[in-house]
Design an enzyme around this catalytic site. Structure first.
Site, PDB file in Angstrom:
ATOM      1  CG  ASN A 103       6.937   3.608   2.145  1.00  0.00           C
ATOM      2  OD1 ASN A 103       6.190   3.981   3.037  1.00  0.00           O
ATOM      3  ND2 ASN A 103       8.196   4.003   2.072  1.00  0.00           N
ATOM      4  CB  CYS A 123       5.211   3.077  -4.117  1.00  0.00           C
ATOM      5  SG  CYS A 123       6.783   3.559  -4.841  1.00  0.00           S
ATOM      6  CD  GLU A 145       2.286   6.859  -3.865  1.00  0.00           C
ATOM      7  OE1 GLU A 145       2.968   5.882  -3.464  1.00  0.00           O
ATOM      8  OE2 GLU A 145       2.741   8.009  -3.933  1.00  0.00           O
ATOM      9  CB  CYS A 197       7.491   7.491  -7.952  1.00  0.00           C
ATOM     10  SG  CYS A 197       6.833   5.813  -8.032  1.00  0.00           S
ATOM     11  CB  CYS A 213       2.895   5.434  -7.962  1.00  0.00           C
ATOM     12  SG  CYS A 213       3.659   4.343  -6.744  1.00  0.00           S
TER      13      CYS A 213
HETATM   14  N1  THU Z   1       7.801   5.700  -2.294  1.00  0.00           N
HETATM   15  C1  THU Z   1       6.443   5.614  -2.250  1.00  0.00           C
HETATM   16  O1  THU Z   1       5.881   4.891  -1.415  1.00  0.00           O
HETATM   17  N2  THU Z   1       5.727   6.314  -3.155  1.00  0.00           N
HETATM   18  C2  THU Z   1       6.261   7.128  -4.115  1.00  0.00           C
HETATM   19  O2  THU Z   1       5.533   7.656  -4.937  1.00  0.00           O
HETATM   20  C3  THU Z   1       7.702   7.355  -4.153  1.00  0.00           C
HETATM   21  C4  THU Z   1       8.528   6.523  -3.250  1.00  0.00           C
HETATM   22  C5  THU Z   1       8.592   4.907  -1.343  1.00  0.00           C
HETATM   23  C6  THU Z   1       9.404   3.806  -1.961  1.00  0.00           C
HETATM   24  C7  THU Z   1      10.510   3.628  -0.935  1.00  0.00           C
HETATM   25  O3  THU Z   1      10.033   2.779   0.092  1.00  0.00           O
HETATM   26  C8  THU Z   1      10.686   5.022  -0.349  1.00  0.00           C
HETATM   27  O4  THU Z   1       9.500   5.746  -0.674  1.00  0.00           O
HETATM   28  C9  THU Z   1      11.904   5.771  -0.869  1.00  0.00           C
HETATM   29  O5  THU Z   1      11.913   5.838  -2.249  1.00  0.00           O
END
Ligand code: THU
Length: 161
Positions: free
Chosen positions: A62, A73, A75, A112, A115
């Site tokens: 991220n 994110c 992913e 999430c 993603c």
């Molecule tokens: N985040 C991800 O990288 N992937 C996910 O599937 C959920 C959230 C990151 C986004 C942000 O930088 C941090 O996690 C908090 O939400």
């Protein structure tokens, strides 16, 4: 009126030691990527590693931003890079690991919704399911045999034309 029931199926591995060795290697790549995450605002670090059918492993993490919604994110960072660099390769599997820096979690953390939507696009494009493995910082790992399994009622291109 009728009831429509949709089921999702997950397999759960107790720990890294229980993973097949190729998946273990992929998850270790995800852990390395997670540790390089740029997450100064949330302190929540996520790493993703993709295995392509040409043998390449693509990782991402991220990337946050002072303008919060401009961050991305792990992913999507990884899968968009794979799509941009290897447009004809298929994504075979994806390992994801996520943890809050201040309170590490050992339960599997799923990708999430945004993603999942980004990932399912590639699964439909390549007509091959992507196996998804997701973990917390350590501990149990959940496996979904496809992205579609994690995203019932998918929004796809069939509704656009
Ligand atoms: N985040 C991800 O990288 N992937 C996910 O599937 C959920 C959230 C990151 C986004 C942000 O930088 C941090 O996690 C908090 O939400």
């Amino acid at each position: 009126m009728k009831e429509v029931k949709i089921e999702s199926k997950l397999f759960v591995f107790e720990s890294l030691a229980e993973l097949p060795s190729d998946v273990y290697d992929l998850m270790i790549n995800a852990v390395t990527a997670r540790n390089r995450a740029y997450a100064p605002y949330s302190n929540f670090q996520v790493g993703a590693a993709l295995l392509l059918d040409n043998g390449e492993v693509i990782t991402g993490n991220n990337q946050e931003n002072a303008s919060y919604p401009s961050g991305l994110c792990a992913e999507r960072t990884a899968i968009y890079y794979a799509g941009s660099q290897y447009p004809n390769a298929k994504v075979v599997s994806m390992a994801i690991t996520a943890t809050a820096k201040t309170s590490p979690t050992n339960k599997p953390i799923p990708p999430c919704g945004a993603c999942r939507q980004a990932m399912v696009e590639y699964e439909l494009k390549q007509d091959l399911p992507i196996a998804i493995y997701f973990m917390g910082e350590m501990g149990a790992i959940a496996k979904s045999e496809s992205v579609s399994n994690l995203l019932p009622f998918v929004f796809d291109k069939s509704v656009l034309f």
